[in-house]
Structures are given as structure tokens and as C-alpha cells.
Design a protein around this motif. Sequence first.
Motif, PDB file in Angstrom:
ATOM      1  N   SER A  32       0.817  -1.209   0.000  1.00 21.14           N
ATOM      2  CA  SER A  32       0.000   0.000   0.000  1.00 21.14           C
ATOM      3  C   SER A  32       0.851   1.260   0.000  1.00 21.14           C
ATOM      4  N   TRP A  35      -0.540   4.103  -2.741  1.00 17.05           N
ATOM      5  CA  TRP A  35      -1.954   4.211  -2.368  1.00 17.05           C
ATOM      6  C   TRP A  35      -2.124   4.906  -1.022  1.00 17.05           C
ATOM      7  N   ILE A  36      -1.330   4.516  -0.052  1.00 14.09           N
ATOM      8  CA  ILE A  36      -1.445   5.067   1.302  1.00 14.09           C
ATOM      9  C   ILE A  36      -0.079   5.624   1.689  1.00 14.09           C
ATOM     10  N   THR A  37       0.061   6.925   1.628  1.00 18.05           N
ATOM     11  CA  THR A  37       1.328   7.565   1.976  1.00 18.05           C
ATOM     12  C   THR A  37       1.112   8.542   3.130  1.00 18.05           C
ATOM     13  N   TYR A  76      -0.128   8.599   6.986  1.00 14.76           N
ATOM     14  CA  TYR A  76      -1.226   7.639   6.848  1.00 14.76           C
ATOM     15  C   TYR A  76      -0.704   6.202   6.890  1.00 14.76           C
ATOM     16  N   HIS A  77       0.434   5.989   6.231  1.00 16.54           N
ATOM     17  CA  HIS A  77       1.007   4.637   6.226  1.00 16.54           C
ATOM     18  C   HIS A  77       1.451   4.234   7.630  1.00 16.54           C
ATOM     19  N   VAL A 131      -1.517   3.127   9.521  1.00 19.76           N
ATOM     20  CA  VAL A 131      -1.958   1.799   9.099  1.00 19.76           C
ATOM     21  C   VAL A 131      -1.082   0.723   9.726  1.00 19.76           C
TER      22      VAL A 131
END
Length: 309
Positions: A80, A85-87, A113-114, A117
Motif C-alpha cells: 500500500s 496508495w497510502i502515503t 497515513y502509512h 496503518v
Amino acid sequence: MGATAVAIPYVLFVWWFSTGTVLLLVGAPSRHGVLLKAGATVLFVAALSGLAVSSQVHTAAGAYCVFTCAILLWGAVEISLLAGWITGPRPEACPRDCGAAERVWFALQATAYHEFVLIATAGLVFAVTAGAPNQLGWWTFAAMLVLRQSAKINLFLGVRTLNDELLPAQVDFLKSYFARKPINALFPFSVSVATAAAAWLAMVAAEAESGFEALSCALLAMLVALGALEHWFMMLPMPVVDLWRWSVRAQKPVVPTSEPPLRPLLAVIPGGAAAERPATKNPGALAKQRLEDQFRQAYRASKAANATD
């Protein structure tokens, strides 16, 4: 004893192959993006479910299964990030003129954001394995989380060898947050703690009373030792990319530009001096060429006007 003897080559293979597979997948053409997202989602759910089930099995097979599921779960989360997608809220390159405090703030925003996660996934792993007789899955994921955070901070503070050629084009902006230095103050502490932890786990594995405990500690010891090796990769002048040449080769596509190349002024004039010369791709040289062509054109026009008079 046989299951423990397989631990070292098994962890080596899983570390090498899983890293290369992730790099290969995120380097695939963009038209496969939807399929990759679906596959990563299925992998995340399957690995988390496998962790929950295999953590209840207190055998050598259960140890290998829960360890593998933790690696697969980590790989799904890493996809991701590396696929872009998710940075973070600021997926941009670090400005060159920013100060130290601003650089830290921008770096945190680049992957916030990563990081969230990763922490949330660690919470899920802890929740599905809490109270289970097999805790290897939790310790495996926690070890990778700590080792990866240490590696990221060292890259930010400055290391000798960045190995940034392994980063896919989707997250190329992350390279601007890396610093190249002979060494940083955190590195000796990071590599010393990782090496000491690996040695301690190896000692526990050698003195363990049960085969399951020996195998679990051996798997963890090898994983942490590889984490220490990855830290050394940042300081030693070694071509690390050669370890995964089979996977990163597809990551370097030539992206054609949509804008036509600039041409000198006389290139559009029939018979002009610049019509026979190919346009240079260097902006400075191109600007110089335009000025020279404009000067020649003005000089010829002036001579023609004087001749008429």
C-alpha cells in the motif's frame, strides 16, 4: 531439532523472496492497479485470519505458519505504501530550502497515513493473538515494525548508502527526505541493539527446553539478524539492488513526455540554420541556442536593410 535447523534457510528465503515479490508487484504496469489492490486486500485478510488460527497451534508447523502469515501481512501493508496508495497528507518532495524542524514535519506528513496503518495493523495482530499459546506472530510483526522504523529514521538522519534505486517511481518523492552522510549518531545504537537482540534470541533458542520454544526463538533471531544486516547495507558500499535485480528491473519504465520538445527559433524557418540541428534536451543550452539564433536573424535583417539603403 530438524525443524529448528530449517529455520535459518527458511527465514533467508522468505526475507529475500517476499521483498523481491513486493518490489515486482508494485513495479507492474498501472493497468494492473485494480487487480493489485484486490490481491493486496485478499492477502491482508487471509494473512490476518491465518494468524488468528495458527496462533492457537503450539507446534513446529504452527510456528512456521504464524511466522509466514506475519510476513505476508507485513507485505500487504508495504504494498500500500510502495504502490503509492497510502502515503500521507503531503506526498510531495521535501523543499530544498526548508530548515531542520520543517524537514522533520514534512517527513512526518509524507508517510503519516502509512504509519497509522502499520500501528493499526499491529493492534489487530495483538488483538487476534492475545491469550493464544503461540505468540510468535505478534513478536514477528512487532520486531519488523521496530526494525523498519529504525531504518527509516536512519535514512532520514543520513547514511552512506541510500539504496534508493529500490524505491518504485510511485513514491519517488520519498528520496528527497533521505540524507547521505558517512554516519549518524543513531546508527551505532540501532545496529548494536539489533545485533544484541539477535544474539540473545539465538542463546535462548539454544537453551530452550521445548522444541517449539527453540524454533520460535530461532526464527525471531534470524529475522532480527537480517534487520541488523539491512542496517549495515546503509553503511557498506554494497550493490544491494543486485539481490533483487530480477524484481526491480521492471520498475524503471521510460515514461514518454506528453509535451513536444522545444526547438530554436530558426528551426521553424525554411532553410534556417537551426533546421538541420537536433534540439538539445539541456534547458540552459537550449536557451543559449535560441539567443544565438535570434542574434543571427537580427544581424541578417540589419545587413539587408543597409544594403537596400
